[in-house]
Structures are given as C-alpha cells and as structure tokens.
Design a protein around this motif. Structure first.
Motif, mmCIF file in Angstrom:
data_model
loop_
_atom_site.group_PDB
_atom_site.id
_atom_site.type_symbol
_atom_site.label_atom_id
_atom_site.label_comp_id
_atom_site.label_asym_id
_atom_site.label_seq_id
_atom_site.Cartn_x
_atom_site.Cartn_y
_atom_site.Cartn_z
ATOM 1 N N UNK A 1 3.760 34.600 20.595
ATOM 2 C CA UNK A 1 4.472 34.269 19.413
ATOM 3 C C UNK A 1 4.944 35.597 18.706
ATOM 4 N N UNK A 2 5.136 36.689 19.031
ATOM 5 C CA UNK A 2 5.389 38.128 18.413
ATOM 6 C C UNK A 2 6.783 38.195 18.813
ATOM 7 N N UNK A 3 7.579 37.548 18.152
ATOM 8 C CA UNK A 3 8.894 37.286 18.443
ATOM 9 C C UNK A 3 9.606 38.977 18.173
ATOM 10 N N UNK A 4 9.244 39.536 17.190
ATOM 11 C CA UNK A 4 10.071 40.779 17.017
ATOM 12 C C UNK A 4 9.836 41.727 18.181
ATOM 13 N N UNK A 5 8.507 41.994 18.766
ATOM 14 C CA UNK A 5 8.117 42.698 19.797
ATOM 15 C C UNK A 5 8.802 42.177 20.952
ATOM 16 N N UNK A 6 8.724 40.706 21.334
ATOM 17 C CA UNK A 6 9.628 40.442 22.452
ATOM 18 C C UNK A 6 11.026 40.738 22.522
ATOM 19 N N UNK A 7 11.587 40.422 21.274
ATOM 20 C CA UNK A 7 12.880 40.891 21.122
ATOM 21 C C UNK A 7 13.411 42.502 21.598
ATOM 22 N N UNK A 8 12.411 43.343 21.044
ATOM 23 C CA UNK A 8 12.445 44.719 21.247
ATOM 24 C C UNK A 8 12.376 44.877 22.717
ATOM 25 N N UNK A 9 11.596 44.561 23.351
ATOM 26 C CA UNK A 9 11.329 44.673 24.694
ATOM 27 C C UNK A 9 12.299 44.245 25.537
ATOM 28 N N UNK A 10 13.016 43.146 25.260
ATOM 29 C CA UNK A 10 14.093 42.138 25.887
ATOM 30 C C UNK A 10 15.440 43.196 25.797
#
Length: 648
Positions: A479-488
């Motif tokens: 649930x670390x959305x910011x990190x997930x978005x950055x990686x995507x």
C-alpha cells in the motif's frame, strides 16, 4: 535460494529400497535442491521425516576470507581489459608480466590472511575450512608463477634457469626455518642441522649464503681450512646465466665446461676425501644425480629436484627441452610405480607447454573457476589461445569467464563483480547478464536501484521494465502508492500506471485527501503515460487552482475533466460534487453553456449511460438532488447575467 519454477521431478535412487524413500532434484541457476521424500504409510508414532540438502557448484564463493581474492583481482582484471589497446611491443609484454605479478600478490596476501584466520579461529569447523584453503592457495600461486615464467614472460635459455631458481626459492621455504634454528644456536657449526642447511642452500643455488655458513665451519675446524678454501673458490667461480644478456649462450657454456672440469679434477684427486659433507657438495656441483637424490628429503618435491638438476647439469636449458627433463626428474624422484598427484600433472603439462592441458587439469583439480578464468584471460591477452575455439562457438577465455561470473551471481553481494566479467565477454556476455540479472532477489529498493542502474547503462530495456514492474507490484502490495506509481512511470507501463492512479482516486474517495502530494504535483511530462495518470495530475491541478481562489480557471478545468471522458466512471460523482462550491459562489462562475454541460454529465450519470450502478443509499440520492437544485439556480443566474450584459 530461488524457488523452482516447476514441481521437481522425482528420481528413484538406483539400488535403493523404494519403500524406504526417494530423492527429488530441483535445479536452480547455481545450485541443486535435493530432498528425500517418503511415500506410503507413515511410521508408527509420528509423521514421515524428510531432509533437504542444497548443493552449490561454487562453494568457495561463500568463504568470507576469499572475498579479498575476488574483489582485488576484479580491479586487476578491469585494468588489464582497459589498457589492452594502449600498449604494444616490449611495453605490452612488461605490462602483462606486471599484471601477472599483481595477481600473484593477491593470491599470496589472501593465503597469508587465511593462515592467520586459521590460527585465530576458535570454531573447529572454521579452523578446518581455513586450514584446507591455505595449501590450495599455495598451489595456485605455485602454478601461476610457473605459467608466468614460461608463458607470459617467455624466458629464453639462460634467464629461464634463473627464473626457475627464484620460483623454487619462493615456494620451498623449509630451509628458512632450519636456518633460523641453526643460527640461533650457540655454535651453529655444531648444530645437528648445520650441514642440512648448507646442502639446502647449495640445492637452491644460494651460493653466497652457503659460503657464509661454511666459513663458520672453517673457523671452528682449522683442519678443514684448505678444503674450505678450495670449495669456497669453486662455489664463488661457478658461472651463472646473465639476465641482461651480457654474454652469449656459447660463452656461458664454455665457462661452465671449464668450471665443471675443475670441480671434476678436485673430486678425482681426493681433495675432499676427508670430509664426506664437502665431498657430497662437490658431487652436487658436478650434477651427480645420485648425490642430489641423496638429499631428497631436503628438496621435498620433484620440481625442486628438476631445477637443481638443471642448475648443475644443463644451465643453458632451452624452454622446449624442459618437458624431457621434467618427465625424467619426476620419474627419478617419485619412482615409476608412484602415480602423480593432480598438482604434478598440472606442472608437467606446463613444462611441456601444453597450455590447454594446464587449464583443463586446473579446472578439474581446483574447487572454483577463479584461477582458470583469470589465468586464461591473461594468456589470451598474450595471444597464446587464439587458435582454440570451443565447439559451440565461444572461445575458451569467454567460456571460463562466463562460468566464473555465473558463480559470482549466486552470492548476495559479489554478483556486482560478475557484471564486469560479462561485459568483457563479447559473444555471450550480454545474454548471460540478462538471464542472471533477472534472478537477483530485489530485497530492498536500494538494491533494486543498483540493479536498475546497471541495466540502464547497458540499454537493457526489457530488464529495466521487468525490475520496475516487480518493485511497483511490491510497493502496491504494501500500500505504498507513491513508490508504486514512481516505479510504474520508470517502467513506462501505462496499464500499471492506470491501475495505481485508480487506487489513488479510490483512496481519495474514501479519505477525502491525496497521499504523496509531492509526487503527484511534480509528474511533469510523465502524466502523459496514460489517460488516467493525466486525469490524476489535472485533478490535482484543479485542487490547486481552487485553493488559490482562481475559480474561473478551476471551473473550466473541472468541466474539461468531465466532458473529455478521461475520468473513471466511479469518480464522476466526486467531480460533480466538487462543482457544488463553485455553483454556490456569490459570483456566477459557470456560464449557461458550461451549466448545460454539467447537467448533461449529471443526467448521463443518473441514467446509467456511463455507469450501470444504481444509487442505493440516501446520501447518493441527496447529492444528486442538491446538484440538480444548484445547477438550476446557477442556470437562472447565468441567463440573467448574460442577458443583462447583452442588453447593455
């Protein structure tokens, strides 16, 4: 250890009792998982037991004390590859010899560290592990040094013997321990090991040290003074080859022949008959094989015997003659019935100038690929392996470097060294790197970024996307959305960016606020990766305009988000609800046309044209009624305002 991709195949052990159990094998990239399984009825009183074993192909990689060897040799390897194009002629050969010496110094330093570790280790298992490695490293240095003399430096007749003498002196160190014991005694000439030390010096060609010890014997025993002076004179006058080529081989052979005849004359005249020790030394100076073999215990190895034999019988031996002398020396020293050890086989292959046999036997005898990989690379730079290609297309150098680097990739930190070795394998290096880098466990973001930089520098786009997707999925699960978005975004994965953007919007619907505002506010051109990401960035911009009380711009942006159909269906009600504060402003914000646009969006939503779900709770129904009322009032106000403006 990585989990196997498929269920391991079960293989019954030949000759084993099927009722007792079976073994199943699962092959990983660098290791084998072996587990014992039991089928059928469980034993009485408990469950059936199973044991799991892991077999690694490069166990030495995991010995901490060897990390110095791997790390420091990596720097030498890189320096050799980068300097190759700059050097030519004599300077190139000198450079290659220096590189070889650097490798040897690393081996010796590691051996000394291992020896100290074995002494200081309290754990018996560790002590045994370190003690086992010391003779292996010693043998590695011994072989490398010989290869340096014969292949890298390619010493010619004359200097060749001097190099071999240095080689023996460096690796046969027992005499130094005896010297310390003898010299530390009150009367060295009376010590029981005195003549052993003198003989050992003579066998190694260390004439000055032997003469120094003999002078002590002469001082203690005046009766032997005459014999001592003659023997000392013979030892002093003994001709030796010159390293700087100041004399030709013919001159050297003539001098040696005259000196040899003089030694023979003194021996035949019985000059040393009253001293068996001095007589024995004179026989050694004459190259008497029986006399030399009598000192077998002082030499300890057949290759020491070989060099002593050459020193006193064939000082101008040519490189191509070494194989014959080596074979006969080994037979004389070991006896024909005794089978040679692996080290003997390797040294014999080196003396025979069979480079490929040296590499083959080292590969079999040594427990890791470090030695053969680096030695082969050095010999390849010496242009000694150009004619040997393997049947599957690669050459021997590349094959061994690939094997060594693959072993490094099984280690949690040494894999970084393996990358450089793959870089310098032009044929298969990139393919191997792509396969191995995908197997690196990405335990932390720091490690993932390190792997990512490696891939980006080498334009490995597929691996870059794969790493980013893996890290994005891990972040999403946590649930670390910011990190997930950055990686995507880094992976340029529009579908995944859309998925994460939806999660941001759903979280906003539930909580009424965004997380990771810094990331959303600074998306820049990355927002164009997907429509949903564009919507997320623009919706955040709407909030910024509203907060800065730029209501007209905020209203236009909100209407654009609604009418452009880039907003997800579940978010339409939120957008329309955001319009309520703007509709209730004292000043008319939405024009007549804009209000009609909002009404159409509301009717599309309520009629289910874009979203089939029904309003099942009173809150949603109340929002719809409030929107209709606010839109109607705003439409009336907008018509009046626009009519007034037209009239004026």
């Amino acid at each position: 250890m990585e989990e196997p991709d498929v269920e391991p195949a079960v293989t019954v052990v030949p000759g084993a009792d099927p009722a007792a159990g079976q073994l199943c094998f699962a092959w990983g990239p660098t290791e084998v998982l072996v587990c014992e399984t039991r089928f059928g009825r469980r034993e009485e009183g408990g469950a059936s037991a199973s044991r799991v074993f892991v077999f690694r192909k490069d166990e030495d990689i995991y010995i901490d004390a060897l990390r110095k060897l791997f790390n420091e040799s990596h720097g030498i390897f890189l320096g050799l590859q980068r300097s190759e194009e700059k050097l030519a002629g004599k300077s190139r050969k000198a450079h290659l010899v220096q590189v070889s010496k650097n490798y040897r110094s690393v081996i010796r330093a590691c051996m000394e560290d291992m020896h100290q570790a074995a002494i200081s280790a309290r754990d018996p298992a560790l002590q045994n592990q370190y003690s086992t490695q010391v003779p292996i490293l010693s043998a590695m240095e011994l072989i490398w040094n010989l290869c340096e003399i014969l292949f890298v430096e390619a010493a010619a007749a004359g200097p060749l013997l001097l190099r071999l003498l240095d080689w023996v002196r460096l690796h046969v160190c027992d005499v130094d321990n005896m010297v310390r014991e003898v010299l530390s005694s009150e009367d060295p000439s009376k010590h029981e090991l005195f003549w052993n030390v003198v003989d050992a010096f003579v066998l190694q060609g260390r004439m000055d040290e032997a003469r120094h010890l003999l002078s002590k014997e002469a001082s203690a025993n005046p009766m032997s003074m005459n014999m001592y002076r003659i023997l000392d004179d013979l030892m002093e006058k003994m001709p030796v080859p010159s390293l700087n080529n100041m004399q030709t081989l013919t001159e050297m052979e003539l001098k040696w022949q005259h000196w040899h005849e003089e030694c023979q004359r003194y021996l035949q005249n019985g000059t040393f008959a009253s001293s068996s020790h001095m007589e024995s030394i004179c026989k050694i100076l004459l190259g008497d094989e029986d006399a030399i073999l009598e000192k077998k215990e002082l030499m300890t190895t057949w290759y020491h015997f070989l060099v002593t034999r050459l020193l006193y019988s064939h000082p101008t031996v040519k490189p191509m003659e070494l194989r014959f002398y080596a074979q006969s020396s080994m037979d004389l020293f070991l006896g024909r019935e005794c089978s040679p050890e692996p080290l003997d086989t390797i040294l014999m292959a080196a003396f025979a100038f069979e480079i490929h046999e040296v590499i083959k036997e080292c590969s079999i005898a040594l427990s890791n690929w470090w030695f053969v990989a680096h030695l082969t690379d050095l010999l390849d730079h010496c242009k000694l392996l150009q004619s040997h290609n393997l049947y599957f297309g690669s050459n021997m150098r590349e094959f061994l470097l690939l094997e060594y680097a693959s072993g490094l990739f099984s280690h949690h930190s040494l894999w970084q060294l393996g990358v450089s070795y793959f870089d310098y394998c032009p044929e298969y290096g990139r393919a191997y790197l792509e396969l191995h880098i995908e197997r690196i466990p990405l335990n932390t973001e720091q490690k993932a970024l390190k792997v990512l930089r490696i891939c980006e520098r080498r334009q490995m786009q597929e691996q870059v996307r794969s790493i980013c997707k893996i890290m994005a999925m891990k972040a999403l699960r946590n649930n670390r959305l910011g990190s997930a978005l950055s990686w995507s975004i880094r992976a340029k994965d529009s579908a995944f960016a859309t998925l994460i953007s939806d999660r941001f919007l759903k979280d906003y619907c539930e909580r009424g606020s965004f997380s990771d505002l810094d990331l959303i506010d600074n998306l820049g051109p990355s927002m164009l990766l997907s429509d949903r990401l564009t919507f997320l960035a623009k919706y955040r911009e709407f909030h910024r305009l509203y907060g800065e009380e730029q209501f007209s711009e905020a209203a236009r942006l909100l209407l654009m988000l609604l009418t452009s159909h880039i907003a997800p269906c579940f978010f339409w009600m939120t957008l329309l609800t955001d319009a309520l504060p703007l509709l209730e402003q004292k000043e008319v914000i939405f024009s007549t046309e804009q209000t009609y646009g909002l009404m159409r969006c509301l009717e599309d939503l309520t009629a289910g044209k874009l979203d089939k779900q029904k309003f099942q709770d009173d809150v949603e129904t109340m929002k719809v009624e409030m929107l209709r009322l606010a839109l109607a009032r705003n439409l009336a106000r907008a018509i009046i305002k626009e009519g007034t403006l037209e009239a004026s």
